[in-house]
Design a protein around this motif. Sequence first.
Motif, mmCIF file in Angstrom:
data_model
loop_
_atom_site.group_PDB
_atom_site.id
_atom_site.type_symbol
_atom_site.label_atom_id
_atom_site.label_comp_id
_atom_site.label_asym_id
_atom_site.label_seq_id
_atom_site.Cartn_x
_atom_site.Cartn_y
_atom_site.Cartn_z
ATOM 1 N N SER A 173 0.834 -1.208 0.000
ATOM 2 C CA SER A 173 0.000 0.000 0.000
ATOM 3 C C SER A 173 0.866 1.255 0.000
ATOM 4 N N VAL A 178 0.437 4.351 -2.667
ATOM 5 C CA VAL A 178 -0.086 5.637 -2.203
ATOM 6 C C VAL A 178 0.927 6.776 -2.336
ATOM 7 N N LEU A 222 -5.151 -1.378 -4.737
ATOM 8 C CA LEU A 222 -5.049 -1.622 -3.297
ATOM 9 C C LEU A 222 -5.833 -2.865 -2.880
ATOM 10 N N ASN A 254 -5.739 -3.363 0.752
ATOM 11 C CA ASN A 254 -5.959 -2.966 2.140
ATOM 12 C C ASN A 254 -7.215 -2.085 2.202
ATOM 13 N N CYS A 261 -8.041 1.848 1.352
ATOM 14 C CA CYS A 261 -9.047 2.132 0.312
ATOM 15 C C CYS A 261 -10.047 3.178 0.787
#
Length: 170
Positions: A21, A25, A135, A137, A141
């Motif tokens: 993640s 991100v 994603l 996770n 999210c």
Amino acid sequence: MGLKFDAPYPPLDEITEDYQSLRLVSPAYAGKEGELTSVLQYVYQSILLGANGMQKESKLIMDIAVTEMHHIEILGTLITKLGAPPVFTACPPYPVGFYSASYVNYVKNPFGMIGADIIAERAALAEYQRILNSLTNQKVCAVIERIIEDEKTHVSALEALFGELKENEM
């Protein structure tokens, strides 16, 4: 303060280390088209617009910048919880690819500014959607989904401003 969607942001308390993640991100935080670029571009534009007597437009752009600053805070905290320091790079935890202010669009005319902002916000929406699609996770999210709502609000506000500028030009 700021121009944002009217809903709370998800809590970050239960997010834990997750390098997959983190890598997904991070570009939204301080990548070329990330939140840091948005903040710097909007502050630049707000100052120029205000200096040219366009106070209403200047305030709207600064309100968007304030929301984008909040996104930086959220994403920086998220990055920390996911396992890296919130260094201004698109690829933490590695100290490479540092942010450059050359990413900012320094156009000077109002139409060019707002047009560039609309394009940038649409690109941000597409990038956030790409992140969301990759994603796994769900807690991360939820954060990205909430930020997406703000970005949609920004696109609408900027499109309305662009229309007003065109109308006033006639």
